[in-house]
Design a protein around this motif. Structure first.
Motif, mmCIF file in Angstrom:
data_model
loop_
_atom_site.group_PDB
_atom_site.id
_atom_site.type_symbol
_atom_site.label_atom_id
_atom_site.label_comp_id
_atom_site.label_asym_id
_atom_site.label_seq_id
_atom_site.Cartn_x
_atom_site.Cartn_y
_atom_site.Cartn_z
ATOM 1 N N THR A 207 -5.567 -8.603 3.880
ATOM 2 C CA THR A 207 -5.038 -8.352 2.556
ATOM 3 C C THR A 207 -4.661 -9.491 1.619
ATOM 4 O O THR A 207 -5.159 -9.415 0.683
ATOM 5 C CB THR A 207 -3.830 -7.237 2.868
ATOM 6 O OG1 THR A 207 -4.388 -6.126 3.873
ATOM 7 C CG2 THR A 207 -3.192 -6.642 1.773
ATOM 8 N N ALA B 213 2.080 -4.866 3.351
ATOM 9 C CA ALA B 213 1.186 -5.684 3.856
ATOM 10 C C ALA B 213 1.296 -7.253 3.682
ATOM 11 O O ALA B 213 1.332 -8.021 4.562
ATOM 12 C CB ALA B 213 -0.335 -5.021 3.573
ATOM 13 N N HIS C 39 -7.140 -15.457 14.428
ATOM 14 C CA HIS C 39 -5.911 -14.587 14.938
ATOM 15 C C HIS C 39 -5.106 -15.821 15.653
ATOM 16 O O HIS C 39 -3.560 -15.905 15.672
ATOM 17 C CB HIS C 39 -6.576 -13.991 16.278
ATOM 18 C CG HIS C 39 -6.737 -12.427 15.965
ATOM 19 N ND1 HIS C 39 -7.713 -11.813 15.409
ATOM 20 C CD2 HIS C 39 -5.783 -11.619 16.164
ATOM 21 C CE1 HIS C 39 -7.544 -10.605 15.296
ATOM 22 N NE2 HIS C 39 -6.459 -10.326 15.653
ATOM 23 N N SER D 218 -2.946 -9.455 14.864
ATOM 24 C CA SER D 218 -3.666 -8.102 14.169
ATOM 25 C C SER D 218 -2.347 -7.517 13.223
ATOM 26 O O SER D 218 -1.357 -7.185 13.731
ATOM 27 C CB SER D 218 -4.082 -7.416 15.006
ATOM 28 O OG SER D 218 -4.915 -6.416 14.433
ATOM 29 N N PHE E 122 0.995 -1.265 -0.058
ATOM 30 C CA PHE E 122 -0.169 0.014 0.000
ATOM 31 C C PHE E 122 0.989 1.345 0.046
ATOM 32 O O PHE E 122 1.783 1.448 0.709
ATOM 33 C CB PHE E 122 -0.881 -0.008 1.306
ATOM 34 C CG PHE E 122 -1.845 -1.135 1.247
ATOM 35 C CD1 PHE E 122 -3.061 -0.805 0.343
ATOM 36 C CD2 PHE E 122 -1.938 -1.952 2.127
ATOM 37 C CE1 PHE E 122 -4.039 -1.972 0.580
ATOM 38 C CE2 PHE E 122 -2.856 -3.003 2.176
ATOM 39 C CZ PHE E 122 -4.110 -3.129 1.250
ATOM 40 N N ALA F 27 1.617 0.702 10.851
ATOM 41 C CA ALA F 27 2.618 0.196 10.233
ATOM 42 C C ALA F 27 3.714 -0.706 10.767
ATOM 43 O O ALA F 27 4.195 -0.050 11.725
ATOM 44 C CB ALA F 27 3.283 1.156 9.159
#
Ligand SMILES: Nc1ncnc2c1ncn2[C@@H]1O[C@H](COP(=O)(O)OP(=O)(O)OP(=O)(O)O)[C@@H](O)[C@H]1O
Ligand SMILES: [Mg+2]
Length: 308
Positions: A51, A25, A209, A45, A15, A284
């Protein structure tokens, strides 16, 4: 051995955050999923699971790499061929509240999926198909004229599942489909997904997760960390014999039913102060604790791959 239905190769999705900042990502992932198989994808997470899922369905254009569905590179398809391909590849979302339009009745929500692919037929056929789908996911067909807010969380997720199934897909990405639900009803939705898989011969990519959630539903599990797969193995093998340091940290986060063992267990914290924050303020990733830059997946025993 069945044939791979999905083959993901060297997939990257970056991105552009502006001012020269690029967020990697998904940073080069490879795996395949056989027909009728469930591949679990786990990781904390922000590691790139959603993505990756969206890029595999071409809801995002990839930065690099390929995804083959039944041997066809989907990124090479024209818009009209891609639209047809979308019938075969569907997604179930995490949040059954946000993903259903509150102003649509159940018939509208499920019927819309049929309309997009010209599968609705006459009004009567459309109504009949919606009722069949509701029955298939364990909802009362008489409730087709109700709105999402009239259903419980678990029931709403069943509506989301019916919507995904409407077009007879072969492959479904389940993006944390039970995380938002009460623990008491999570198992029911997992059982439904497993039952549907058997009855309809579905292939799943199941995102979660933590490992405990995907262990039972997955044949194999891929562990993601900072946009990469760091370990991939059959579920039982991954559980019994985790090899990558990151997989071990993930496993150490699963609560042990025995309170004494749990109290004495050493948790490895990824976010403790000594290690520093692994995400910067804008989310990020900023620090790679496991130094994956020059690593590649190596098959250390049959079907057990580890980044080295
Ligand atoms: N459309 C986007 N534009 C810019 N950055 C994005 C976009 N979507 C995701 N990201 C960033 O990409 C990284 C991976 O996000 P992603 O949603 O794929 O993670 P995830 O593993 O699904 O996390 P979670 O478990 O919280 O759902 C994150 O840093 C996120 O902020
Ligand atoms: Mg996600």
């Amino acid at each position: 051995m069945s044939q791979p239905l999905i083959e993901v190769e060297g997939l990257k999705k970056y991105f552009n955050l502006g001012r020269g900042n690029i967020l990697k990502a998904v940073n080069g992932i490879d795996f395949s999923i056989n027909e009728g198989e469930t591949l679990g994808v786990v990781g904390e997470s922000g590691c790139g699971k959603s993505t990756a899922g969206r890029t595999i369905l071409r809801l995002y254009e990839p930065t690099a790499g390929s995804v083959r569905f039944n041997g066809t590179d989907i990124y090479k398809l024209s818009p009209s061929k891609m639209k047809a391909m979308r019938r075969d590849m569907q997604m179930i979302f995490q949040d059954p509240y946000a993903s259903l339009n509150p102003r649509f009745t159940v018939t509208d929500i499920i019927g819309e999926a049929l309309d997009i692919h010209n599968m609705a037929g006459s009004r009567k056929e459309r109504k009949k198909r919606v009722e069949e789908l509701l029955d298939l996911v364990g909802l009362n067909p008489d409730h087709a004229t109700r709105y999402p807010h009239e259903f419980s969380g678990g029931q709403r997720q069943r509506i989301g599942i019916a919507r995904a199934l409407a077009v007879n897909p072969k492959f479904i990405i389940c993006d944390e489909p039970i995380s938002a639900l009460d623990v008491s009803i999570q198992a029911q939705v997992v059982n439904l997904l497993q039952d549907l898989q058997k009855r309809l011969g579905l292939t799943y990519l199941f995102i979660a997760h933590d490992l405990s959630m995907v262990k039972h539903i997955s044949d194999r599990v891929a562990v993601m960390y900072m946009g990469r797969v760091v370990e991939l193995a059959p579920s039982e093998e991954l559980y019994a014999n985790p090899l990558h340091a990151y997989t071990k940290t993930l496993l150490s986060a699963i609560p042990v039913p025995d309170p004494e063992i749990e109290a004495n267990k050493k948790h490895i914290l990824l976010n403790d102060e000594a290690a520093g924050p692994i995400h910067s303020k804008d989310g990020a990733p900023s620090q790679d604790l496991f130094n994956l830059d020059n690593s590649q997946l190596v098959e250390v025993s049959k079907g057990h791959w580890v980044a080295m």
